[in-house]
Design an enzyme around this catalytic site. Structure first.
Site, PDB file in Angstrom:
ATOM      1  N   GLN A 236       8.357  12.994   2.744  1.00  0.00           N
ATOM      2  CA  GLN A 236       7.780  11.969   3.607  1.00  0.00           C
ATOM      3  C   GLN A 236       8.735  10.790   3.669  1.00  0.00           C
ATOM      4  O   GLN A 236       9.127  10.259   2.628  1.00  0.00           O
ATOM      5  CB  GLN A 236       6.435  11.515   3.027  1.00  0.00           C
ATOM      6  CG  GLN A 236       5.805  10.335   3.719  1.00  0.00           C
ATOM      7  CD  GLN A 236       5.511   9.194   2.750  1.00  0.00           C
ATOM      8  OE1 GLN A 236       6.157   9.057   1.732  1.00  0.00           O
ATOM      9  NE2 GLN A 236       4.519   8.392   3.078  1.00  0.00           N
TER      10      GLN A 236
ATOM     11  N   SER B  40       9.454   4.575   3.794  1.00  0.00           N
ATOM     12  CA  SER B  40      10.045   3.347   3.254  1.00  0.00           C
ATOM     13  C   SER B  40      11.490   3.165   3.685  1.00  0.00           C
ATOM     14  O   SER B  40      12.244   4.139   3.808  1.00  0.00           O
ATOM     15  CB  SER B  40      10.007   3.372   1.728  1.00  0.00           C
ATOM     16  OG  SER B  40       8.706   3.576   1.274  1.00  0.00           O
TER      17      SER B  40
ATOM     18  N   SER C  42      11.095  10.845  -2.024  1.00  0.00           N
ATOM     19  CA  SER C  42      10.935  11.784  -3.143  1.00  0.00           C
ATOM     20  C   SER C  42      11.312  13.189  -2.691  1.00  0.00           C
ATOM     21  O   SER C  42      10.818  13.674  -1.667  1.00  0.00           O
ATOM     22  CB  SER C  42       9.491  11.802  -3.630  1.00  0.00           C
ATOM     23  OG  SER C  42       9.077  10.515  -3.995  1.00  0.00           O
TER      24      SER C  42
ATOM     25  N   GLU D 241      -1.900  10.402   1.107  1.00  0.00           N
ATOM     26  CA  GLU D 241      -1.041  10.214  -0.077  1.00  0.00           C
ATOM     27  C   GLU D 241      -1.835   9.568  -1.211  1.00  0.00           C
ATOM     28  O   GLU D 241      -1.743   9.982  -2.366  1.00  0.00           O
ATOM     29  CB  GLU D 241       0.159   9.326   0.287  1.00  0.00           C
ATOM     30  CG  GLU D 241       1.058   9.043  -0.908  1.00  0.00           C
ATOM     31  CD  GLU D 241       2.349   8.306  -0.545  1.00  0.00           C
ATOM     32  OE1 GLU D 241       2.375   7.630   0.494  1.00  0.00           O
ATOM     33  OE2 GLU D 241       3.307   8.420  -1.323  1.00  0.00           O
TER      34      GLU D 241
ATOM     35  N   GLU E 163      -1.346  -4.103  -5.483  1.00  0.00           N
ATOM     36  CA  GLU E 163      -1.716  -5.314  -4.736  1.00  0.00           C
ATOM     37  C   GLU E 163      -2.112  -4.940  -3.302  1.00  0.00           C
ATOM     38  O   GLU E 163      -3.090  -5.461  -2.753  1.00  0.00           O
ATOM     39  CB  GLU E 163      -0.533  -6.314  -4.700  1.00  0.00           C
ATOM     40  CG  GLU E 163      -0.230  -6.983  -6.029  1.00  0.00           C
ATOM     41  CD  GLU E 163       0.557  -6.101  -6.987  1.00  0.00           C
ATOM     42  OE1 GLU E 163       1.037  -5.019  -6.571  1.00  0.00           O
ATOM     43  OE2 GLU E 163       0.703  -6.474  -8.165  1.00  0.00           O
TER      44      GLU E 163
HETATM   45  C1  LIG Z   1       7.254   7.256  -7.646  1.00  0.00           C
HETATM   46  C2  LIG Z   1       7.514   6.770  -6.241  1.00  0.00           C
HETATM   47  C3  LIG Z   1       7.643   7.679  -5.221  1.00  0.00           C
HETATM   48  C4  LIG Z   1       7.904   7.232  -3.911  1.00  0.00           C
HETATM   49  N1  LIG Z   1       8.077   8.174  -2.927  1.00  0.00           N
HETATM   50  C5  LIG Z   1       8.281   7.759  -1.653  1.00  0.00           C
HETATM   51  C6  LIG Z   1       8.455   8.736  -0.624  1.00  0.00           C
HETATM   52  O1  LIG Z   1       8.479   9.944  -0.867  1.00  0.00           O
HETATM   53  N2  LIG Z   1       8.638   8.298   0.655  1.00  0.00           N
HETATM   54  C7  LIG Z   1       8.652   6.957   0.970  1.00  0.00           C
HETATM   55  O2  LIG Z   1       8.753   6.637   2.157  1.00  0.00           O
HETATM   56  N3  LIG Z   1       8.513   6.002   0.001  1.00  0.00           N
HETATM   57  C8  LIG Z   1       8.337   6.374  -1.301  1.00  0.00           C
HETATM   58  N4  LIG Z   1       8.208   5.429  -2.301  1.00  0.00           N
HETATM   59  C9  LIG Z   1       8.362   4.016  -1.965  1.00  0.00           C
HETATM   60  C10 LIG Z   1       7.044   3.229  -1.997  1.00  0.00           C
HETATM   61  O3  LIG Z   1       6.202   3.598  -0.928  1.00  0.00           O
HETATM   62  C11 LIG Z   1       7.398   1.733  -1.947  1.00  0.00           C
HETATM   63  O4  LIG Z   1       8.150   1.443  -3.100  1.00  0.00           O
HETATM   64  C12 LIG Z   1       6.158   0.871  -1.931  1.00  0.00           C
HETATM   65  O5  LIG Z   1       5.487   0.979  -0.707  1.00  0.00           O
HETATM   66  C13 LIG Z   1       6.488  -0.612  -2.181  1.00  0.00           C
HETATM   67  O6  LIG Z   1       7.501  -1.056  -1.324  1.00  0.00           O
HETATM   68  P1  LIG Z   1       8.759  -1.851  -1.896  1.00  0.00           P
HETATM   69  O7  LIG Z   1       9.299  -1.067  -3.057  1.00  0.00           O
HETATM   70  O8  LIG Z   1       9.667  -2.125  -0.757  1.00  0.00           O
HETATM   71  O9  LIG Z   1       8.169  -3.205  -2.492  1.00  0.00           O
HETATM   72  P2  LIG Z   1       7.825  -4.531  -1.671  1.00  0.00           P
HETATM   73  O10 LIG Z   1       7.033  -4.207  -0.460  1.00  0.00           O
HETATM   74  O11 LIG Z   1       9.092  -5.310  -1.466  1.00  0.00           O
HETATM   75  O12 LIG Z   1       6.881  -5.293  -2.705  1.00  0.00           O
HETATM   76  C14 LIG Z   1       7.397  -6.078  -3.790  1.00  0.00           C
HETATM   77  C15 LIG Z   1       6.212  -6.710  -4.523  1.00  0.00           C
HETATM   78  O13 LIG Z   1       5.500  -7.583  -3.629  1.00  0.00           O
HETATM   79  C16 LIG Z   1       4.122  -7.241  -3.591  1.00  0.00           C
HETATM   80  N5  LIG Z   1       3.599  -7.421  -2.240  1.00  0.00           N
HETATM   81  C17 LIG Z   1       4.198  -7.049  -1.080  1.00  0.00           C
HETATM   82  N6  LIG Z   1       3.408  -7.345  -0.040  1.00  0.00           N
HETATM   83  C18 LIG Z   1       2.269  -7.890  -0.547  1.00  0.00           C
HETATM   84  C19 LIG Z   1       1.064  -8.397   0.046  1.00  0.00           C
HETATM   85  N7  LIG Z   1       0.888  -8.399   1.363  1.00  0.00           N
HETATM   86  N8  LIG Z   1       0.098  -8.878  -0.793  1.00  0.00           N
HETATM   87  C20 LIG Z   1       0.284  -8.880  -2.147  1.00  0.00           C
HETATM   88  N9  LIG Z   1       1.406  -8.422  -2.752  1.00  0.00           N
HETATM   89  C21 LIG Z   1       2.395  -7.943  -1.954  1.00  0.00           C
HETATM   90  C22 LIG Z   1       4.062  -5.771  -3.990  1.00  0.00           C
HETATM   91  O14 LIG Z   1       2.796  -5.434  -4.545  1.00  0.00           O
HETATM   92  C23 LIG Z   1       5.191  -5.681  -5.022  1.00  0.00           C
HETATM   93  O15 LIG Z   1       4.714  -6.080  -6.285  1.00  0.00           O
HETATM   94  C24 LIG Z   1       7.994   5.840  -3.622  1.00  0.00           C
HETATM   95  C25 LIG Z   1       7.870   4.919  -4.680  1.00  0.00           C
HETATM   96  C26 LIG Z   1       7.641   5.358  -5.973  1.00  0.00           C
HETATM   97  C27 LIG Z   1       7.526   4.362  -7.081  1.00  0.00           C
END
Ligand SMILES: Cc1cc2nc3c(=O)[nH]c(=O)nc-3n(C[C@H](O)[C@H](O)[C@H](O)COP(=O)(O)OP(=O)(O)OC[C@H]3O[C@@H](n4cnc5c(N)ncnc54)[C@H](O)[C@@H]3O)c2cc1C
Length: 434
Positions: free
Chosen positions: A156, A159, A191, A274, A403
């Site tokens: 998928q 991100s 992933s 998911e 969050e």
């Molecule tokens: C084990 C794992 C598997 C994954 N697999 C996939 C995959 O297969 N495909 C894919 O597309 N993605 C994947 N991801 C990515 C995942 O979807 C993103 O890491 C996740 O959505 C968070 O985005 P970010 O890392 O950019 O953090 P950010 O969006 O930058 O967030 C940073 C911090 O800010 C907080 N925050 C952000 N916005 C808000 C808000 N509006 N209110 C309150 N707090 C907020 C968040 O909670 C977090 O603590 C995976 C991640 C992990 C850990």
């Protein structure tokens, strides 16, 4: 919890109307305590599992990625032969044509076994229901049988470096050119992309529309020219994630999933699948850990420690509750609904449970659970659990952070005001970005 709401798109049933299947199986009549043939089905399933898997309390094998993938594919192939794969999907699409009640029995019984299906979590937990609910008949016929049998493995791609929690702000472009779409941009944290055959990707098809309105979803053959997958190494040493670069990658127009510029509705559905899969699905991701930890407590001489015993009982109860949350959502999905905010509740609960499991495991293992190079997870319980410890926090991030789940529950379950958005309704191309 509110009753599940349908998203704006059309939603077909996961289970096809049942009465007569290709194999001649007939509808499964409900009885007060199950369905006709339940004990026969359960016995057949238990026989299969004892022939093909180890028990959850047996030591885990850590066989490396290539061997693990080969085992996953051969296990899934054996499930197909035994008519135990894709239980609720129709037989002409490679499923077993059985009922949601069979699925419940499968989920309950298989929780006691170590199923080698981890690499199929995204294929089956997210891509399969999306293809089934939003795919054309041709797309279903083309992709479902191989997806169900594990001959093709799916990933998928949502991100991006600049779009995680705010996935609707993503930048990847898809431009129509005759009978093709041209994809340009970068995905991250994908992933399993390095071993996947296909992926589902969301890209921006109209930057002049507000950010939620100009997105579309596509099916991508991961081996197409113009797609480059670069693995990322994690703190645990694992290489589960990837960056995926699209440089003028051309895909057939027929690979559009759903309608042009309707991708956000589909993306929300996929995220909810998911969240359910992470927080309440069956298989390896949601195996019950309390029996394994009870065995570990005995092995480490901790079974009489009252604090550990309390922790184990607490974990067992929480796993039971998680099972009921999952059962409720699965029956709602089987009735043709895409999960709503209850998916966020399941996900948040699953993340909390992963952290509690991690903390209890570390209390049982003690200082032996410190991670160091050269630990062998196939022979060393401490190595296995320290690896679990390092990866448990990821459950709180994957599929949307805790969050974000709390925001969804606040807005859609408790009716709190929406988060302020000063760019609401503005064309995506006019919104400032990094
Ligand atoms: C084990 C794992 C598997 C994954 N697999 C996939 C995959 O297969 N495909 C894919 O597309 N993605 C994947 N991801 C990515 C995942 O979807 C993103 O890491 C996740 O959505 C968070 O985005 P970010 O890392 O950019 O953090 P950010 O969006 O930058 O967030 C940073 C911090 O800010 C907080 N925050 C952000 N916005 C808000 C808000 N509006 N209110 C309150 N707090 C907020 C968040 O909670 C977090 O603590 C995976 C991640 C992990 C850990």
């Amino acid at each position: 919890m509110t009753s599940p709401r349908k998203p704006a798109g059309t939603v077909a049933s996961v289970t096809e109307p049942e009465p007569e299947t290709e194999t001649g199986a007939t509808a499964h009549a409900r009885t007060d305590d199950g369905f006709d043939g339940e004990s026969e089905f359960t016995a057949r399933l238990e026989n299969f599992l004892s022939d093909h898997c180890s028990r959850i309390t047996d030591p885990a094998e850590d066989e490396g990625e290539a061997d693990g993938l080969a085992r996953t594919r051969s296990f899934q192939g054996a499930l197909v032969e035994a008519r135990l794969a894709g239980l609720t999907y129709p037989t002409h699409l490679g499923g077993a044509g059985l009922s949601a009640q069979h699925q419940e029995v499968f989920t309950r019984v298989s929780a006691g076994w170590r199923l080698p299906t981890g690499p199929l979590a995204i294929s089956h937990g997210m891509c399969l229901p999306m293809l089934n609910q939003f795919g054309t008949d041709e797309q279903k016929a083309t992709y479902l049988p191989d997806n169900i049998s594990g001959r093709s493995i799916w990933c998928q791609m949502f991100s991006e470096p600049g779009a995680g929690s705010d996935v609707a702000g993503l930048s990847m472009r898809a431009t129509r050119d005759g009978d093709e779409w041209i994809l340009d941009g970068q995905k991250v944290w994908t992933s399993g992309a390095h071993y996947c055959d296909f992926g589902i990707v969301v890209a921006r098809t109209d930057p002049t529309l507000p950010k939620h309105q100009g997105l579309s979803m596509f099916i991508v053959d991961m081996r197409s020219p113009g797609i480059e997958v670069r693995p990322l190494v994690q703190i645990s040493g694992a290489r589960g994630f990837n960056e995926v670069f699209f440089s003028e990658a051309r895909i057939p127009a027929a690979n559009l999933l759903g309608e042009v510029n309707q991708g956000w509705n589909l993306a929300v559905s996929m995220l909810m699948f998911e969240r359910v899969s992470i927080g309440a699905g069956g298989g390896a991701l949601n195996a019950r850990r309390s029996p394994e930890l009870a065995a570990l407590a005995r092995e480490m001489g901790q079974a009489s420690n009252p604090v550990i015993r309390q922790g184990l009982a607490d974990l067992h109860i929480r796993e039971e509750i998680k099972g009921y949350i999952g059962q409720r959502i699965r029956s709602s999905v089987a009735a043709g609904r895409v999960p709503g905010p209850e998916g966020s509740i399941a996900k948040l609960n699953g993340a909390d449970l992963a952290r509690r499991t991690r903390d209890l495991a570390m209390s049982i293992i003690g200082t032996a659970g410190q991670a160091w190079d050269g630990m062998d997870p196939s022979s060393d319980a401490a190595a296995r659990w320290s690896s679990f410890c390092i990866s448990a926090a990821g459950v709180s991030i994957a599929g949307g952070t805790d969050e974000v789940q709390r925001n969804i529950i606040g807005e859609r379950v408790l009716g709190l005001p929406r988060e302020p958005d000063s760019f609401k309704g503005a064309p995506w191309q006019d919104i400032p970005r990094n």
